[in-house]
Motif scaffolding. Structure first.
Motif, mmCIF file in Angstrom:
data_model
loop_
_atom_site.group_PDB
_atom_site.id
_atom_site.type_symbol
_atom_site.label_atom_id
_atom_site.label_comp_id
_atom_site.label_asym_id
_atom_site.label_seq_id
_atom_site.Cartn_x
_atom_site.Cartn_y
_atom_site.Cartn_z
ATOM 1 N N ASP A 1 35.757 -12.008 -21.319
ATOM 2 C CA ASP A 1 36.332 -12.597 -22.593
ATOM 3 C C ASP A 1 35.283 -12.648 -23.767
ATOM 4 O OD1 ASP A 1 34.654 -14.285 -21.515
ATOM 5 O OD2 ASP A 1 35.918 -16.262 -21.952
ATOM 6 N N HIS A 2 33.935 -11.975 -23.423
ATOM 7 C CA HIS A 2 33.007 -11.650 -24.506
ATOM 8 C C HIS A 2 32.076 -10.525 -24.250
ATOM 9 C CE1 HIS A 2 30.888 -13.854 -21.189
ATOM 10 N NE2 HIS A 2 29.815 -13.170 -21.639
ATOM 11 N N ILE A 3 31.252 -10.091 -25.043
ATOM 12 C CA ILE A 3 30.486 -8.992 -25.084
ATOM 13 C C ILE A 3 29.096 -9.603 -25.112
ATOM 14 C CG2 ILE A 3 29.638 -6.841 -26.143
ATOM 15 C CD1 ILE A 3 32.500 -6.701 -27.456
ATOM 16 N N VAL A 4 28.146 -9.130 -24.069
ATOM 17 C CA VAL A 4 26.967 -9.179 -23.935
ATOM 18 C C VAL A 4 25.910 -8.231 -24.801
ATOM 19 C CG1 VAL A 4 24.968 -10.053 -22.717
ATOM 20 C CG2 VAL A 4 27.102 -10.837 -22.145
ATOM 21 N N ILE A 5 25.347 -8.542 -25.462
ATOM 22 C CA ILE A 5 24.432 -7.601 -26.202
ATOM 23 C C ILE A 5 22.929 -8.068 -25.703
ATOM 24 C CG2 ILE A 5 23.262 -6.860 -28.510
ATOM 25 C CD1 ILE A 5 26.569 -6.346 -28.255
ATOM 26 N N ALA A 6 22.280 -6.779 -24.710
ATOM 27 C CA ALA A 6 21.038 -7.117 -24.333
ATOM 28 C C ALA A 6 19.977 -6.421 -25.266
ATOM 29 C CB ALA A 6 20.936 -6.567 -23.017
ATOM 30 N N THR A 7 18.663 -6.972 -25.438
ATOM 31 C CA THR A 7 18.048 -6.380 -26.475
ATOM 32 C C THR A 7 16.475 -6.969 -25.883
ATOM 33 O OG1 THR A 7 16.891 -6.634 -28.549
ATOM 34 C CG2 THR A 7 18.088 -8.597 -27.825
ATOM 35 N N ASP A 8 15.683 -5.920 -26.077
ATOM 36 C CA ASP A 8 14.122 -6.019 -25.775
ATOM 37 C C ASP A 8 13.321 -6.832 -26.837
ATOM 38 O OD1 ASP A 8 13.874 -4.346 -27.183
ATOM 39 O OD2 ASP A 8 13.047 -2.581 -25.892
ATOM 40 N N GLN A 9 14.269 -7.314 -27.959
ATOM 41 C CA GLN A 9 13.407 -7.957 -29.097
ATOM 42 C C GLN A 9 13.226 -9.551 -28.825
ATOM 43 O OE1 GLN A 9 11.374 -8.485 -31.786
ATOM 44 N NE2 GLN A 9 12.226 -6.689 -32.427
#
Length: 478
Positions: free
Chosen positions: A421-429
């Protein structure tokens, strides 16, 4: 476009014997075309026989592995390309499914059961022959078996014929205007279709190749580029992001004047930055689109078209055609999104799941339904908008995860994953102000409820050996 006859023309027949072909880092010296022909012919004798067989090549980026590849090809056998650090369980599974007649590796195998080891060559290559060769027939035209699975260990491989590769090699040489003066730094794995394509095209045109396993973030990589006066760099979007962070001007690589981007859609701003900086020193950026199933290139955005067609991946290679079709299977008019279909003689014969499939002929009939969504303009320039398999349904809306990533990368490198039901945005910031900016841009551009997008900080984004986001590992980290 010059017609090629494989496997003979994998090494340019008109290249002078004293011209440099491969740089051997172990010897810190060049292998000339004359020496390369001799080494390949001598090693090919090991695989001599009356029948076509299957050879597993566990390849690393070394001159020895490149010579082994060319020798197996010269002997007329089918080659399954695997990475040298292929897990033992994966190799065991593939051996069971495909029953190779030989296995060639740069180091001794951990479990050589059912194989007898032949004397290792002076270059350290280990050659193992099956106790009993398999009698199952192999299509005479079958040349290469390449995986599209990254690090997942799938037994599904792409079947490429001699004519598929011959057409694509010639078309890419023509599209990039490659000539004997070109020298590539090859850091992409030889087991990856993009990396193998660089080797194919440079040797077929009489150019030279410097193979390395150094990363673009290491000083050794750039010292090698400088010392060997490399002229061509090929990479996927993550490599271009890394170089941008390092600072192109600081790398002191003035001879590196041709930059080739493929292997996924890169951020438009990133590419524009490279095009501008390369332009000031007489260099050029070329964008290409392809899939392993197409041997592997399908389009080229030539550097002279970049300014007016930025954001596209160019036009079809010579001999190929592009079409965008609707969900009902009808051709879409220019400017309308649909699924990309490519037709050309470089399209694979089909897939293989086991040894029995190696006898199959051409199942595809030159047509590849890519699984990518895109738009064609009136001039035939293609813009990739997303991928079927990278689609999420959020609150009843179709969301292309590649599009989400493209928007996010305008702020900072990231990777998008569908989590129901959601989108995960992975970042190395790590910087929270940048994270907040990333979240704000995504919500504004995607017009989704705030709870539909969640950020996840990771010390580093997991990458495959090809430099692409490793979504299998990523899911395990979320």
């Amino acid at each position: 476009m010059r017609a090629l006859d494989l496997p003979q023309d994998l090494i340019a027949p008109d290249a002078p014997d004293d011209a440099p072909a491969l740089f051997d880092q172990s010897l810190q010296d060049w292998i000339s075309y004359g020496a390369l022909r001799e080494r390949v012919a001598e090693m090919a004798k090991t695989f001599a026989g009356d029948h076509k067989h299957l050879v597993f090549l566990l390849a690393r980026n070394s001159a020895a592995c490149a010579v082994a590849y060319l020798a197996i090809a010269a002997a007329g056998h089918a080659i399954m390309m695997l990475d040298h650090d292929c897990e033992e369980s994966t190799l065991s599974s593939l051996r069971k499914a495909y029953r190779p007649d030989w296995i060639v590796a740069p180091a001794p195998l951990a479990n050589p059961t059912g194989l007898r080891r032949l004397q290792a060559g002076a270059d350290g290559m280990q050659i193992y022959e099956a106790d009993k060769h398999d009698t199952a027939g192999i299509n005479p035209q079958l040349f290469l078996l390449l995986s599209t699975s990254g690090s997942t260990g799938s037994k599904k491989f792409v079947r490429l014929a001699y004519r598929n590769l011959a057409h694509n090699i010639a078309a890419v040489i023509d599209a990039l205007a490659l000539d004997p003066a070109q020298r590539a730094v090859l850091h992409l794995p030889l087991s990856y279709s993009f990396g193998l394509s660089v080797l194919h095209t440079l040797l077929a045109c009489g150019g030279s190749v410097v193979l390395t396993e150094a990363s673009v973030v290491q000083n050794d990589f750039w010292k090698l580029v400088q010392n060997r006066q490399c002229t061509l760099f090929a990479g996927v979007p993550s490599h271009f992001t890394m170089v941008q962070r390092l600072g192109l001007a600081r790398l002191h690589a003035p001879t590196l004047n041709t930059w080739l981007q493929a292997g996924g859609k890169a951020d438009a701003g990133l590419l524009q930055d490279f095009a501008d900086k390369l332009g000031t020193r007489g260099g050029k950026l070329v964008v290409m689109y392809g899939q392993t199933e197409a041997s592997p290139r399908m389009t080229t955005l030539r550097f002279e078209d970049f300014a007016r067609k930025s954001g596209t991946v160019g036009q079809a290679l010579e001999g190929g055609t592009l079409e965008v079709i609707s969900k009902d299977g009808y051709p879409c008019p220019p400017g309308t999104e649909g699924e990309v279909v490519y037709r050309g003689p470089n399209v694979m014969f089909g897939y293989a799941d086991d040894r029995a499939d190696l006898s199959r002929g051409d199942d595809m009939r030159t047509t590849l339904i890519t699984g990518d969504y895109g738009v064609l303009d009136e001039e035939g320039f293609l813009t990739i908008t997303g991928r079927k398999q990278r689609m999420a349904k959020i609150h009843g809306l179709r969301v292309m995860l590649d599009e989400v990533e493209a928007i996010g990368r305008s702020v900072t490198p990231c990777a998008a994953m569908d989590c129901g039901d959601h989108i995960v945005i992975a970042t190395d910031q790590r910087d929270q102000s940048v994270q907040k900016q990333l979240e704000q841009v995504l919500q504004e551009r995607m017009q989704l409820p705030s709870q539909s997008i969640k950020l996840k900080y990771l010390p580093s984004l997991p990458l495959t050996g090809q430099g692409k986001i490793d979504y299998v590992r990523l899911r395990g980290l979320l």
